[in-house]
Design a protein around this motif. Structure first.
Motif, PDB file in Angstrom:
ATOM      1  N   VAL A 115      33.393  45.902  42.654  1.00 60.69           N
ATOM      2  CA  VAL A 115      32.026  46.607  43.664  1.00 60.69           C
ATOM      3  C   VAL A 115      32.208  47.169  43.100  1.00 60.69           C
ATOM      4  CG1 VAL A 115      31.059  46.380  45.491  1.00 60.69           C
ATOM      5  CG2 VAL A 115      32.509  44.893  45.056  1.00 60.69           C
ATOM      6  N   ILE A 116      33.079  48.664  43.031  1.00 58.70           N
ATOM      7  CA  ILE A 116      32.834  49.765  42.276  1.00 58.70           C
ATOM      8  C   ILE A 116      33.257  50.050  41.164  1.00 58.70           C
ATOM      9  CG2 ILE A 116      34.890  52.572  42.775  1.00 58.70           C
ATOM     10  CD1 ILE A 116      36.093  51.034  45.290  1.00 58.70           C
ATOM     11  N   ASP A 117      33.385  49.141  39.803  1.00 57.07           N
ATOM     12  CA  ASP A 117      33.805  49.334  38.973  1.00 57.07           C
ATOM     13  C   ASP A 117      32.057  48.966  38.705  1.00 57.07           C
ATOM     14  OD1 ASP A 117      35.673  49.976  38.601  1.00 57.07           O
ATOM     15  OD2 ASP A 117      36.480  47.556  37.713  1.00 57.07           O
ATOM     16  N   GLU A 118      31.002  47.568  39.266  1.00 54.65           N
ATOM     17  CA  GLU A 118      30.063  48.112  39.072  1.00 54.65           C
ATOM     18  C   GLU A 118      28.968  49.065  39.528  1.00 54.65           C
ATOM     19  OE1 GLU A 118      28.272  45.485  36.717  1.00 54.65           O
ATOM     20  OE2 GLU A 118      29.558  43.611  36.893  1.00 54.65           O
ATOM     21  N   LEU A 119      29.505  49.326  40.480  1.00 56.81           N
ATOM     22  CA  LEU A 119      27.930  50.625  40.815  1.00 56.81           C
ATOM     23  C   LEU A 119      28.464  51.723  40.373  1.00 56.81           C
ATOM     24  CD1 LEU A 119      29.856  50.292  44.543  1.00 56.81           C
ATOM     25  CD2 LEU A 119      26.835  50.574  44.010  1.00 56.81           C
ATOM     26  N   GLU A 120      29.705  51.919  39.637  1.00 54.60           N
ATOM     27  CA  GLU A 120      30.042  52.954  38.675  1.00 54.60           C
ATOM     28  C   GLU A 120      29.329  52.923  38.060  1.00 54.60           C
ATOM     29  OE1 GLU A 120      34.194  54.005  39.062  1.00 54.60           O
ATOM     30  OE2 GLU A 120      33.671  55.046  40.180  1.00 54.60           O
ATOM     31  N   VAL A 121      29.016  51.638  36.810  1.00 52.45           N
ATOM     32  CA  VAL A 121      28.431  50.949  36.014  1.00 52.45           C
ATOM     33  C   VAL A 121      26.551  51.399  35.873  1.00 52.45           C
ATOM     34  CG1 VAL A 121      27.167  49.213  33.871  1.00 52.45           C
ATOM     35  CG2 VAL A 121      30.097  50.196  34.224  1.00 52.45           C
ATOM     36  N   ALA A 122      26.504  50.892  36.779  1.00 47.95           N
ATOM     37  CA  ALA A 122      24.915  51.348  37.665  1.00 47.95           C
ATOM     38  C   ALA A 122      24.821  52.785  37.487  1.00 47.95           C
ATOM     39  CB  ALA A 122      24.493  50.350  38.478  1.00 47.95           C
ATOM     40  N   MET A 123      25.484  53.289  38.590  1.00 43.28           N
ATOM     41  CA  MET A 123      24.746  54.832  38.173  1.00 43.28           C
ATOM     42  C   MET A 123      24.758  55.511  37.477  1.00 43.28           C
ATOM     43  SD  MET A 123      26.831  54.959  42.012  1.00 43.28           S
ATOM     44  CE  MET A 123      28.548  55.038  41.857  1.00 43.28           C
ATOM     45  N   GLU A 124      26.074  55.122  36.208  1.00 44.14           N
ATOM     46  CA  GLU A 124      26.318  56.082  34.891  1.00 44.14           C
ATOM     47  C   GLU A 124      24.528  55.533  33.828  1.00 44.14           C
ATOM     48  OE1 GLU A 124      27.698  57.768  33.918  1.00 44.14           O
ATOM     49  OE2 GLU A 124      27.043  58.307  31.918  1.00 44.14           O
ATOM     50  N   ARG A 125      24.491  54.289  34.209  1.00 48.87           N
ATOM     51  CA  ARG A 125      23.044  54.176  33.436  1.00 48.87           C
ATOM     52  C   ARG A 125      21.368  54.502  33.733  1.00 48.87           C
ATOM     53  NH1 ARG A 125      21.378  47.788  31.589  1.00 48.87           N
ATOM     54  NH2 ARG A 125      19.623  48.468  31.567  1.00 48.87           N
ATOM     55  N   THR A 126      21.629  54.806  35.169  1.00 46.45           N
ATOM     56  CA  THR A 126      20.604  54.691  36.312  1.00 46.45           C
ATOM     57  C   THR A 126      20.860  56.154  36.094  1.00 46.45           C
ATOM     58  OG1 THR A 126      20.956  54.704  37.771  1.00 46.45           O
ATOM     59  CG2 THR A 126      19.784  52.624  36.634  1.00 46.45           C
ATOM     60  N   LYS A 127      20.980  57.681  35.763  1.00 39.40           N
ATOM     61  CA  LYS A 127      21.195  58.784  36.599  1.00 39.40           C
ATOM     62  C   LYS A 127      20.304  59.414  36.152  1.00 39.40           C
ATOM     63  CE  LYS A 127      24.525  60.549  32.743  1.00 39.40           C
ATOM     64  NZ  LYS A 127      26.332  60.845  32.388  1.00 39.40           N
ATOM     65  N   HIS A 128      19.440  59.522  35.038  1.00 40.96           N
ATOM     66  CA  HIS A 128      19.004  60.402  34.631  1.00 40.96           C
ATOM     67  C   HIS A 128      17.158  60.163  35.615  1.00 40.96           C
ATOM     68  CE1 HIS A 128      21.049  62.356  32.129  1.00 40.96           C
ATOM     69  NE2 HIS A 128      21.647  61.310  31.885  1.00 40.96           N
ATOM     70  N   ASN A 129      16.748  58.445  35.893  1.00 42.02           N
ATOM     71  CA  ASN A 129      16.416  57.725  36.320  1.00 42.02           C
ATOM     72  C   ASN A 129      15.485  58.738  38.366  1.00 42.02           C
ATOM     73  OD1 ASN A 129      15.656  56.089  34.915  1.00 42.02           O
ATOM     74  ND2 ASN A 129      16.854  54.567  36.407  1.00 42.02           N
ATOM     75  N   SER A 130      14.565  59.018  37.811  1.00 44.86           N
ATOM     76  CA  SER A 130      14.415  59.932  39.137  1.00 44.86           C
ATOM     77  C   SER A 130      12.431  59.251  40.164  1.00 44.86           C
ATOM     78  CB  SER A 130      13.759  61.593  38.608  1.00 44.86           C
ATOM     79  OG  SER A 130      12.833  61.193  37.791  1.00 44.86           O
ATOM     80  N   THR A 131      12.112  58.148  39.591  1.00 44.01           N
ATOM     81  CA  THR A 131      11.049  57.544  40.651  1.00 44.01           C
ATOM     82  C   THR A 131      12.114  57.589  41.700  1.00 44.01           C
ATOM     83  OG1 THR A 131      10.686  56.721  39.165  1.00 44.01           O
ATOM     84  CG2 THR A 131      10.008  55.450  40.768  1.00 44.01           C
ATOM     85  N   ILE A 132      13.224  56.682  42.224  1.00 39.92           N
ATOM     86  CA  ILE A 132      13.313  57.003  43.666  1.00 39.92           C
ATOM     87  C   ILE A 132      15.003  56.634  44.135  1.00 39.92           C
ATOM     88  CG2 ILE A 132      13.494  54.173  43.184  1.00 39.92           C
ATOM     89  CD1 ILE A 132      12.456  53.838  46.636  1.00 39.92           C
ATOM     90  N   ASP A 133      15.992  57.129  44.383  1.00 39.53           N
ATOM     91  CA  ASP A 133      17.090  57.107  44.493  1.00 39.53           C
ATOM     92  C   ASP A 133      17.556  55.325  45.685  1.00 39.53           C
ATOM     93  OD1 ASP A 133      16.820  59.085  43.109  1.00 39.53           O
ATOM     94  OD2 ASP A 133      18.876  59.801  44.141  1.00 39.53           O
ATOM     95  N   VAL A 134      17.778  55.095  44.930  1.00 35.23           N
ATOM     96  CA  VAL A 134      18.505  53.679  45.882  1.00 35.23           C
ATOM     97  C   VAL A 134      20.470  54.095  46.275  1.00 35.23           C
ATOM     98  CG1 VAL A 134      18.876  51.282  46.675  1.00 35.23           C
ATOM     99  CG2 VAL A 134      16.470  51.596  45.470  1.00 35.23           C
ATOM    100  N   VAL A 135      20.225  54.101  47.417  1.00 38.60           N
ATOM    101  CA  VAL A 135      21.601  53.954  47.684  1.00 38.60           C
ATOM    102  C   VAL A 135      21.860  52.946  48.887  1.00 38.60           C
ATOM    103  CG1 VAL A 135      22.986  55.750  48.841  1.00 38.60           C
ATOM    104  CG2 VAL A 135      20.890  56.559  48.782  1.00 38.60           C
ATOM    105  N   PHE A 136      23.173  52.306  48.183  1.00 40.35           N
ATOM    106  CA  PHE A 136      23.393  51.509  48.295  1.00 40.35           C
ATOM    107  C   PHE A 136      24.566  51.564  49.783  1.00 40.35           C
ATOM    108  CE2 PHE A 136      21.249  50.162  44.328  1.00 40.35           C
ATOM    109  CZ  PHE A 136      21.006  48.158  45.248  1.00 40.35           C
ATOM    110  N   CYS A 137      24.544  51.432  50.803  1.00 39.74           N
ATOM    111  CA  CYS A 137      25.276  51.635  51.332  1.00 39.74           C
ATOM    112  C   CYS A 137      27.210  50.977  51.817  1.00 39.74           C
ATOM    113  CB  CYS A 137      25.622  52.197  52.768  1.00 39.74           C
ATOM    114  SG  CYS A 137      23.771  53.877  52.731  1.00 39.74           S
ATOM    115  N   ILE A 138      27.699  50.537  51.187  1.00 37.19           N
ATOM    116  CA  ILE A 138      28.642  49.340  50.832  1.00 37.19           C
ATOM    117  C   ILE A 138      30.027  50.045  51.434  1.00 37.19           C
ATOM    118  CG2 ILE A 138      29.573  47.954  48.952  1.00 37.19           C
ATOM    119  CD1 ILE A 138      27.175  47.720  47.605  1.00 37.19           C
ATOM    120  N   ASN A 139      30.627  49.434  51.916  1.00 33.17           N
ATOM    121  CA  ASN A 139      32.093  50.264  52.987  1.00 33.17           C
ATOM    122  C   ASN A 139      31.838  51.260  53.141  1.00 33.17           C
ATOM    123  OD1 ASN A 139      34.573  49.403  53.866  1.00 33.17           O
ATOM    124  ND2 ASN A 139      35.314  50.434  52.858  1.00 33.17           N
TER     125      ASN A 139
END
Ligand code: IPE
Ligand code: IPE
Ligand code: MG
Length: 263
Positions: A135-159
């Motif tokens: 789960v952490i690995d997928e989150l890290e891939v997604a965070m890296e891929r989308t880090k320059h986006n600025s329309t909205i920050d969606v924070v997945f509160c997991i654990n």
């Protein structure tokens, strides 16, 4: 853009990001909450009401999550925190925990392209220990891929647990004091705020909980001390962008005083 009727129940068809502008309420200018948190509750009951296993309720929640993200973009919300798995949810049956972990990993993987297209910056708030590494690995891939986006920050509160977040901030401060990086003579509110999981994200303005339950279950205790609260009656799989806009409208009518007095 023309409004397309999308089959939200199909996992393969992404929810349309944009509605017919005619159906989006005209929120008063400057009144839309900057940061909204949602306690997405009621999936299990939704399934049980249909004589289905609880996990079917979690599956039914997926398209709703993305419909709400689309509705938040349309309303102009800048930060959206989604309570996905709490530090207390490990108490559930091993089968349900396993399902929720695998399903979270799968959703992040399967939906990252869509989120990227919508201008979503994916974030995570939560504790590392115990959380599945995949789960952490997928989150890290997604965070890296989308880090320059600025329309909205969606924070997945997991654990995620609010007390855990504050305790982790205090542990970080203690470590820095021990290392001599900061002075421990005065621990300030600002210092604690700067050691939360995502210190750049502003305080939460509005907390919504679905399913009619009226409690906050360890969600954003630091960030939401002055948040407005909206308890939506729908079970989360019955929620969506239109009820979300109703919650936003409710918020726009509140007078926020922060302990002061409005003349
Ligand atoms: C919320 O729905 C989702 C998670 C906590 C993961 P629930 O699973 O809590 O559903 P209810 O509250 O039992 O109906
Ligand atoms: C809160 O819902 C956690 C999430 C929505 C992830 P719960 O269903 O776990 O909360 P309680 O146990 O009813 O307070
Ligand atoms: Mg619940």
């Amino acid at each position: 853009m023309a409004f397309e009727q999308v089959d939200y129940t199909s996992l393969n068809i992404p929810a349309a990001p944009f509605s017919d502008p005619a159906i989006i309420p005209a929120f008063p200018k400057g009144k839309v909450p900057r940061h909204v948190g949602i306690i997405m509750d009621g999936n299990g009951r939704w399934a049980q009401n249909r004589a289905m296993v609880r996990t079917k309720g979690h599956q039914a929640a997926e398209p709703v999550v993305f419909d709400v993200i689309a509705g938040a973009i349309e309303a102009g919300v800048r930060y959206l925190s989604l309570y996905t798995f709490s530090t207390e949810n490990w108490k559930r049956s091993p089968q349900e925990v396993r399902f929720l972990m695998g399903f979270s990993r799968e959703i992040i993987h399967r939906r990252v392209a869509q989120m990227d297209e919508w201008g979503v910056r994916v974030r995570w708030a939560g504790r590392r220990p115990r959380l599945w590494k995949s789960v952490i690995d997928e989150l890290e891939v997604a965070m890296e891929r989308t880090k320059h986006n600025s329309t909205i920050d969606v924070v997945f509160c997991i654990n995620y647990g609010g007390r855990a977040e504050i305790a982790d901030a205090c542990a970080d401060i203690a470590r820095e004091v021990k290392d001599g990086a900061i002075s421990g003579e005065r621990v300030t509110e600002k210092m604690i705020a700067e050691h939360l999981y995502n210190p750049d994200i502003p305080d939460c303005d509005l907390v919504i909980r679905t399913s009619g339950e009226q409690r906050t279950s360890n969600f954003l205790p630091w960030e939401a001390t002055y948040a407005e609260l909206d308890f939506a009656p729908e079970l989360f799989p019955d929620y969506g962008r239109v009820p979300f806009w109703r919650s936003i409208s409710h918020y726009t009518r509140q007078e926020r005083r922060f302990g002061g007095v409005i003349k």
